[in-house]
Scaffold this active site. Structure first.
Site, mmCIF file in Angstrom:
data_model
loop_
_atom_site.group_PDB
_atom_site.id
_atom_site.type_symbol
_atom_site.label_atom_id
_atom_site.label_comp_id
_atom_site.label_asym_id
_atom_site.label_seq_id
_atom_site.Cartn_x
_atom_site.Cartn_y
_atom_site.Cartn_z
ATOM 1 N N ASP A 1 0.805 -1.215 0.055
ATOM 2 C CA ASP A 1 0.187 0.108 0.025
ATOM 3 C C ASP A 1 0.757 1.265 0.021
ATOM 4 O O ASP A 1 0.493 2.240 0.599
ATOM 5 C CB ASP A 1 -1.018 -0.071 1.182
ATOM 6 N N GLU B 1 -4.513 -1.060 -1.527
ATOM 7 C CA GLU B 1 -5.840 -0.884 -0.659
ATOM 8 C C GLU B 1 -6.970 0.036 -1.423
ATOM 9 O O GLU B 1 -6.424 1.073 -1.626
ATOM 10 C CB GLU B 1 -5.687 -0.548 0.657
ATOM 11 N N LYS C 1 -6.667 -4.854 -3.090
ATOM 12 C CA LYS C 1 -7.201 -5.646 -2.035
ATOM 13 C C LYS C 1 -8.366 -4.650 -1.454
ATOM 14 O O LYS C 1 -7.963 -3.424 -1.187
ATOM 15 C CB LYS C 1 -6.029 -6.105 -0.976
ATOM 16 N N LYS D 1 -7.599 -4.975 4.959
ATOM 17 C CA LYS D 1 -6.129 -4.484 5.513
ATOM 18 C C LYS D 1 -5.284 -5.571 5.040
ATOM 19 O O LYS D 1 -4.204 -5.177 4.733
ATOM 20 C CB LYS D 1 -6.347 -4.422 6.892
ATOM 21 N N VAL E 1 3.172 0.271 4.263
ATOM 22 C CA VAL E 1 2.391 0.944 5.278
ATOM 23 C C VAL E 1 1.183 0.465 5.583
ATOM 24 O O VAL E 1 0.501 -0.132 4.639
ATOM 25 C CB VAL E 1 2.473 2.504 4.862
ATOM 26 N N THR E 2 0.263 0.791 6.449
ATOM 27 C CA THR E 2 1.107 1.101 7.813
ATOM 28 C C THR E 2 1.456 -0.257 8.715
ATOM 29 O O THR E 2 0.924 -1.244 8.567
ATOM 30 C CB THR E 2 0.197 2.014 8.603
ATOM 31 N N CYS F 1 -2.118 -2.353 7.714
ATOM 32 C CA CYS F 1 -2.089 -3.436 6.804
ATOM 33 C C CYS F 1 -0.780 -4.390 6.799
ATOM 34 O O CYS F 1 -0.902 -5.544 6.325
ATOM 35 C CB CYS F 1 -2.105 -2.920 5.510
ATOM 36 N N GLN G 1 8.317 -13.763 21.638
ATOM 37 C CA GLN G 1 7.899 -15.027 21.764
ATOM 38 C C GLN G 1 8.566 -15.859 20.645
ATOM 39 O O GLN G 1 7.766 -16.867 20.161
ATOM 40 C CB GLN G 1 6.373 -15.388 21.692
HETATM 41 N N1 TIU Z 1 -2.430 0.208 4.333
HETATM 42 C C1 TIU Z 1 -3.099 0.611 5.530
HETATM 43 O O1 TIU Z 1 -2.429 0.404 6.601
HETATM 44 N N2 TIU Z 1 -4.481 1.224 5.454
HETATM 45 C C2 TIU Z 1 -4.831 1.959 6.738
HETATM 46 O O2 TIU Z 1 -5.906 2.446 6.739
HETATM 47 N N3 TIU Z 1 -3.893 2.295 7.645
HETATM 48 C C3 TIU Z 1 -4.020 3.156 8.631
HETATM 49 O O3 TIU Z 1 -3.116 2.947 9.533
HETATM 50 N N4 TIU Z 1 -5.039 3.692 8.695
#
Ligand code: TIU
Length: 223
Positions: A27, A75, A132, A135, A160-161, A165, A205
């Protein structure tokens, strides 16, 4: 089968066969990392995410030179939003909702300028781009089948993030039997605390979801 390559990682060295490993860029879209996109409408400061771009560019270049598989994800939703659950659409009362017109086109809608990957990391000819709705990169996509078709068993995960995701995708991959190395300087969060704990949660872990290492060790392994 080539000799496995080793990367110093947390909680112990990550071994991977480059013939059976893919780099995953999650993303890296204008909607998340540029001002005026979806991320900013959720109230986030995008500058922390932008720190990921230079090291990830180096990782992408080296991965392409070494001939490993490269896969990008985005996304987003169909223009009629039929694949966007109302719960996702309405969550958080953002200043702009998914599908609303924003400065970079309709927010998080496929085919719009903001939905696409940033120029610095644009997919090259032949690289798979997975669209996709969720997430996780495995939910409602052909990613698992594509990895199986390519006999990919390990994933080097970036994007990210970190806590959203990236985490969801690593957890999905782990449950499907893939080994994941997350590159700590090539994943980003809008929140410094989530970045730190998000990475710690992956490697804790005994590597409950995977391995974590800075990109330098991965670049060295590819030399
Ligand atoms: N790609 C992804 O992480 N989508 C999000 O909406 N992330 C947020 O941190 N909002």
């Amino acid at each position: 089968m080539s000799d496995p390559l080793l990367v110093e990682a947390d909680p112990y060295p990550f071994a991977f066969d480059p013939d059976h490993t893919a780099l995953l860029l999650i993303d890296m879209q204008r909607d998340f990392v540029e001002p005026g996109g979806f991320g900013e409408t959720l109230g986030n400061d995008v500058s922390l995410l932008r720190q990921v771009i230079p090291p990830l560019r180096d990782v992408l270049d080296a991965t392409r030179r070494a001939g490993l598989t490269v896969i990008h994800t985005r996304e987003g939703h169909l223009p009629d939003l039929s694949d966007c659950p109302p719960a996702k659409l309405n969550r958080g009362a953002p200043s702009l909702r998914i599908g609303d017109p924003g400065p970079k086109g309709r927010i998080l809608v496929r085919g719009e300028y903001g939905h696409d990957i940033i120029d610095e990391l644009a997919p090259a000819e032949g690289e798979l781009v997975i669209d996709k709705p969720g997430k996780g990169a495995f939910y409602a996509t052909g990613l698992d089948q594509a990895l199986r078709d390519g006999d990919v068993r390990s994933l080097v995960v970036t994007g990210v993030t970190t806590e959203v995701c990236v985490h969801t995708t690593v957890r999905e991959a782990n449950d499907r039997g893939y080994e994941c190395l997350v590159l700590s300087d090539c994943v980003g969060s809008y929140f410094a605390g989530f970045q730190r704990y998000g990475l710690e949660m992956i490697a804790a872990q005994g590597g409950i979801f995977g391995w974590v290492a800075p990109s330098g060790g991965y670049l060295k392994a590819l030399e």
